[in-house]
Every structure is written in structure tokens, then in C-alpha cells.
Design a protein around this motif. Structure first.
Motif, PDB file in Angstrom:
ATOM      1  N   LEU A 167      -5.385  10.784  -7.901  1.00 25.30           N
ATOM      2  CA  LEU A 167      -5.754  11.470  -6.669  1.00 25.30           C
ATOM      3  C   LEU A 167      -6.781  10.662  -5.875  1.00 25.30           C
ATOM      4  CD1 LEU A 167      -5.370  14.020  -4.983  1.00 25.30           C
ATOM      5  CD2 LEU A 167      -7.231  15.053  -6.290  1.00 25.30           C
ATOM      6  N   ALA A 168      -7.745  10.066  -6.564  1.00 21.38           N
ATOM      7  CA  ALA A 168      -8.744   9.241  -5.879  1.00 21.38           C
ATOM      8  C   ALA A 168      -8.091   8.014  -5.240  1.00 21.38           C
ATOM      9  CB  ALA A 168      -9.826   8.810  -6.861  1.00 21.38           C
ATOM     10  N   LEU A 169      -7.181   7.375  -5.961  1.00 19.61           N
ATOM     11  CA  LEU A 169      -6.489   6.212  -5.402  1.00 19.61           C
ATOM     12  C   LEU A 169      -5.576   6.617  -4.252  1.00 19.61           C
ATOM     13  CD1 LEU A 169      -5.610   4.239  -8.645  1.00 19.61           C
ATOM     14  CD2 LEU A 169      -7.414   3.750  -6.986  1.00 19.61           C
ATOM     15  N   MET A 170      -4.937   7.793  -4.364  1.00 20.82           N
ATOM     16  CA  MET A 170      -4.100   8.277  -3.272  1.00 20.82           C
ATOM     17  C   MET A 170      -4.937   8.579  -2.035  1.00 20.82           C
ATOM     18  SD  MET A 170      -1.270  10.704  -5.139  1.00 20.82           S
ATOM     19  CE  MET A 170      -1.411  11.894  -3.852  1.00 20.82           C
ATOM     20  N   THR A 171      -6.160   9.034  -2.241  1.00 15.74           N
ATOM     21  CA  THR A 171      -7.050   9.280  -1.105  1.00 15.74           C
ATOM     22  C   THR A 171      -7.341   7.975  -0.376  1.00 15.74           C
ATOM     23  OG1 THR A 171      -8.047  11.167  -2.237  1.00 15.74           O
ATOM     24  CG2 THR A 171      -9.308  10.189  -0.434  1.00 15.74           C
ATOM     25  N   LEU A 172      -7.632   6.934  -1.117  1.00 14.19           N
ATOM     26  CA  LEU A 172      -7.935   5.640  -0.495  1.00 14.19           C
ATOM     27  C   LEU A 172      -6.721   5.067   0.239  1.00 14.19           C
ATOM     28  CD1 LEU A 172     -10.036   4.008  -3.342  1.00 14.19           C
ATOM     29  CD2 LEU A 172     -10.862   5.005  -1.201  1.00 14.19           C
ATOM     30  N   THR A 173      -5.558   5.081  -0.417  1.00 18.18           N
ATOM     31  CA  THR A 173      -4.367   4.538   0.233  1.00 18.18           C
ATOM     32  C   THR A 173      -3.942   5.417   1.414  1.00 18.18           C
ATOM     33  OG1 THR A 173      -2.935   5.650  -1.378  1.00 18.18           O
ATOM     34  CG2 THR A 173      -3.528   3.344  -1.817  1.00 18.18           C
ATOM     35  N   GLY A 174      -4.114   6.726   1.277  1.00 14.91           N
ATOM     36  CA  GLY A 174      -3.771   7.628   2.378  1.00 14.91           C
ATOM     37  C   GLY A 174      -4.664   7.433   3.581  1.00 14.91           C
ATOM     38  N   LEU A 175      -5.955   7.242   3.342  1.00 17.86           N
ATOM     39  CA  LEU A 175      -6.874   6.985   4.453  1.00 17.86           C
ATOM     40  C   LEU A 175      -6.544   5.662   5.140  1.00 17.86           C
ATOM     41  CD1 LEU A 175     -10.259   8.192   2.946  1.00 17.86           C
ATOM     42  CD2 LEU A 175      -9.007   9.206   4.861  1.00 17.86           C
ATOM     43  N   TYR A 176      -6.157   4.666   4.350  1.00 19.39           N
ATOM     44  CA  TYR A 176      -5.753   3.381   4.923  1.00 19.39           C
ATOM     45  C   TYR A 176      -4.540   3.567   5.836  1.00 19.39           C
ATOM     46  CZ  TYR A 176      -3.835  -1.299   5.248  1.00 19.39           C
ATOM     47  OH  TYR A 176      -3.319  -2.475   5.725  1.00 19.39           O
ATOM     48  N   MET A 177      -3.536   4.291   5.332  1.00 26.39           N
ATOM     49  CA  MET A 177      -2.326   4.493   6.140  1.00 26.39           C
ATOM     50  C   MET A 177      -2.605   5.365   7.360  1.00 26.39           C
ATOM     51  SD  MET A 177       0.796   4.741   3.414  1.00 26.39           S
ATOM     52  CE  MET A 177       0.193   6.194   2.591  1.00 26.39           C
ATOM     53  N   PHE A 178      -3.529   6.293   7.223  1.00 24.82           N
ATOM     54  CA  PHE A 178      -3.911   7.142   8.352  1.00 24.82           C
ATOM     55  C   PHE A 178      -4.564   6.314   9.455  1.00 24.82           C
ATOM     56  CE2 PHE A 178      -7.077   9.776  10.526  1.00 24.82           C
ATOM     57  CZ  PHE A 178      -6.262  10.794  11.011  1.00 24.82           C
ATOM     58  N   ALA A 179      -5.363   5.333   9.059  1.00 25.66           N
ATOM     59  CA  ALA A 179      -6.101   4.532  10.036  1.00 25.66           C
ATOM     60  C   ALA A 179      -5.253   3.425  10.663  1.00 25.66           C
ATOM     61  CB  ALA A 179      -7.330   3.923   9.374  1.00 25.66           C
ATOM     62  N   ILE A 224       0.843  -1.201   0.000  1.00 27.22           N
ATOM     63  CA  ILE A 224       0.000   0.000   0.000  1.00 27.22           C
ATOM     64  C   ILE A 224       0.877   1.250   0.000  1.00 27.22           C
ATOM     65  CG2 ILE A 224      -1.618   1.360   1.392  1.00 27.22           C
ATOM     66  CD1 ILE A 224      -3.068  -0.854   0.088  1.00 27.22           C
ATOM     67  N   ARG A 225       1.911   1.277   0.832  1.00 23.17           N
ATOM     68  CA  ARG A 225       2.806   2.438   0.895  1.00 23.17           C
ATOM     69  C   ARG A 225       3.520   2.658  -0.437  1.00 23.17           C
ATOM     70  NH1 ARG A 225       3.370   4.424   5.933  1.00 23.17           N
ATOM     71  NH2 ARG A 225       2.676   3.081   7.614  1.00 23.17           N
ATOM     72  N   GLN A 226       4.002   1.591  -1.037  1.00 23.87           N
ATOM     73  CA  GLN A 226       4.697   1.708  -2.324  1.00 23.87           C
ATOM     74  C   GLN A 226       3.739   2.198  -3.409  1.00 23.87           C
ATOM     75  OE1 GLN A 226       7.935   1.251  -2.355  1.00 23.87           O
ATOM     76  NE2 GLN A 226       8.158   1.765  -4.495  1.00 23.87           N
ATOM     77  N   THR A 227       2.524   1.699  -3.410  1.00 21.23           N
ATOM     78  CA  THR A 227       1.518   2.151  -4.370  1.00 21.23           C
ATOM     79  C   THR A 227       1.227   3.631  -4.176  1.00 21.23           C
ATOM     80  OG1 THR A 227       0.527  -0.051  -4.411  1.00 21.23           O
ATOM     81  CG2 THR A 227      -0.836   1.760  -5.184  1.00 21.23           C
ATOM     82  N   HIS A 228       1.110   4.053  -2.931  1.00 21.51           N
ATOM     83  CA  HIS A 228       0.844   5.461  -2.632  1.00 21.51           C
ATOM     84  C   HIS A 228       1.979   6.346  -3.149  1.00 21.51           C
ATOM     85  CE1 HIS A 228      -1.243   8.606  -0.363  1.00 21.51           C
ATOM     86  NE2 HIS A 228      -0.040   9.063  -0.043  1.00 21.51           N
ATOM     87  N   ARG A 229       3.210   5.905  -2.977  1.00 22.88           N
ATOM     88  CA  ARG A 229       4.360   6.685  -3.464  1.00 22.88           C
ATOM     89  C   ARG A 229       4.342   6.826  -4.984  1.00 22.88           C
ATOM     90  NH1 ARG A 229       7.683   3.207   0.250  1.00 22.88           N
ATOM     91  NH2 ARG A 229       7.692   4.364   2.196  1.00 22.88           N
ATOM     92  N   TRP A 230       4.098   5.718  -5.686  1.00 26.10           N
ATOM     93  CA  TRP A 230       4.094   5.775  -7.144  1.00 26.10           C
ATOM     94  C   TRP A 230       2.913   6.581  -7.674  1.00 26.10           C
ATOM     95  CZ3 TRP A 230       8.022   5.188 -10.141  1.00 26.10           C
ATOM     96  CH2 TRP A 230       9.073   4.394  -9.736  1.00 26.10           C
ATOM     97  N   LEU A 231       1.783   6.502  -6.985  1.00 25.85           N
ATOM     98  CA  LEU A 231       0.637   7.317  -7.393  1.00 25.85           C
ATOM     99  C   LEU A 231       0.936   8.799  -7.217  1.00 25.85           C
ATOM    100  CD1 LEU A 231      -2.320   5.262  -5.908  1.00 25.85           C
ATOM    101  CD2 LEU A 231      -1.891   5.715  -8.331  1.00 25.85           C
ATOM    102  N   SER A 232       1.652   9.142  -6.150  1.00 24.48           N
ATOM    103  CA  SER A 232       1.988  10.552  -5.947  1.00 24.48           C
ATOM    104  C   SER A 232       2.930  11.053  -7.031  1.00 24.48           C
ATOM    105  CB  SER A 232       2.593  10.763  -4.558  1.00 24.48           C
ATOM    106  OG  SER A 232       3.845  10.146  -4.464  1.00 24.48           O
TER     107      SER A 232
END
Length: 74
Positions: A47-59, A7-15
Motif C-alpha cells: 500500500l505504501a509503494l502503491m501510494t508513491l507510484t500513484g502519486l507519481y502517476m497523478f502528477a 512505474i505503471r507496471q509496478t503499480h499494477r503488480w503491487l495492486s
């Protein structure tokens, strides 16, 4: 690779993808060209996918505390 690392790696590449698309739009505008209207919607997908992965990492920390409290009560 475990789930959290994936999830973290996906979030980085999406950013990176999001930033590249936004920079490309600004460069195009700076050159005096008006891109097609649909080009402005391109950053919304990462941005939508980053929102989902970011919320996951936040939680994650809150879920870990909750699971730890449940195990202690167990």
C-alpha cells in the motif's frame, strides 16, 4: 521499457499483491481462525509503494503541462 511504463507496471503488480493479501486475511478470518497480529501489517508495504507510484502517476499530467509551458516560453 521506459520509466513511466515501468512505474505503471509496478503499480499494477503491487495492486494485485495488495488485493491478494487482503483477501487472504479475510478468508482466514472467515474460516474462524485468528491470524497472528503481524499479518495485519502485511498489506501496508504494498500500500505504501502503491501510494508513491500513484502519486507519481497523478502528477504526470501536471508535470507535462508545466514542462510544455516552459518550452513554449523558452
Amino acid at each position: 521499457m521506459n520509466w513511466n511504463a515501468w512505474i505503471r507496471q509496478t503499480h499494477r503488480w503491487l495492486s494485485i499483491a495488495f488485493t491478494a493479501v487482503v483477501v487472504a486475511i479475510f478468508v482466514t478470518l472467515g474460516m474462524g481462525k485468528e491470524p497472528a497480529q503481524w499479518v495485519y501489517f502485511l498489506p501496508l508495504f504494498p500500500l505504501a509503494l502503491m501510494t508513491l507510484t500513484g502519486l507519481y502517476m497523478f502528477a504526470l499530467p501536471y508535470a507535462a503541462k508545466w514542462r510544455g509551458a516552459q518550452r513554449a516560453d523558452g
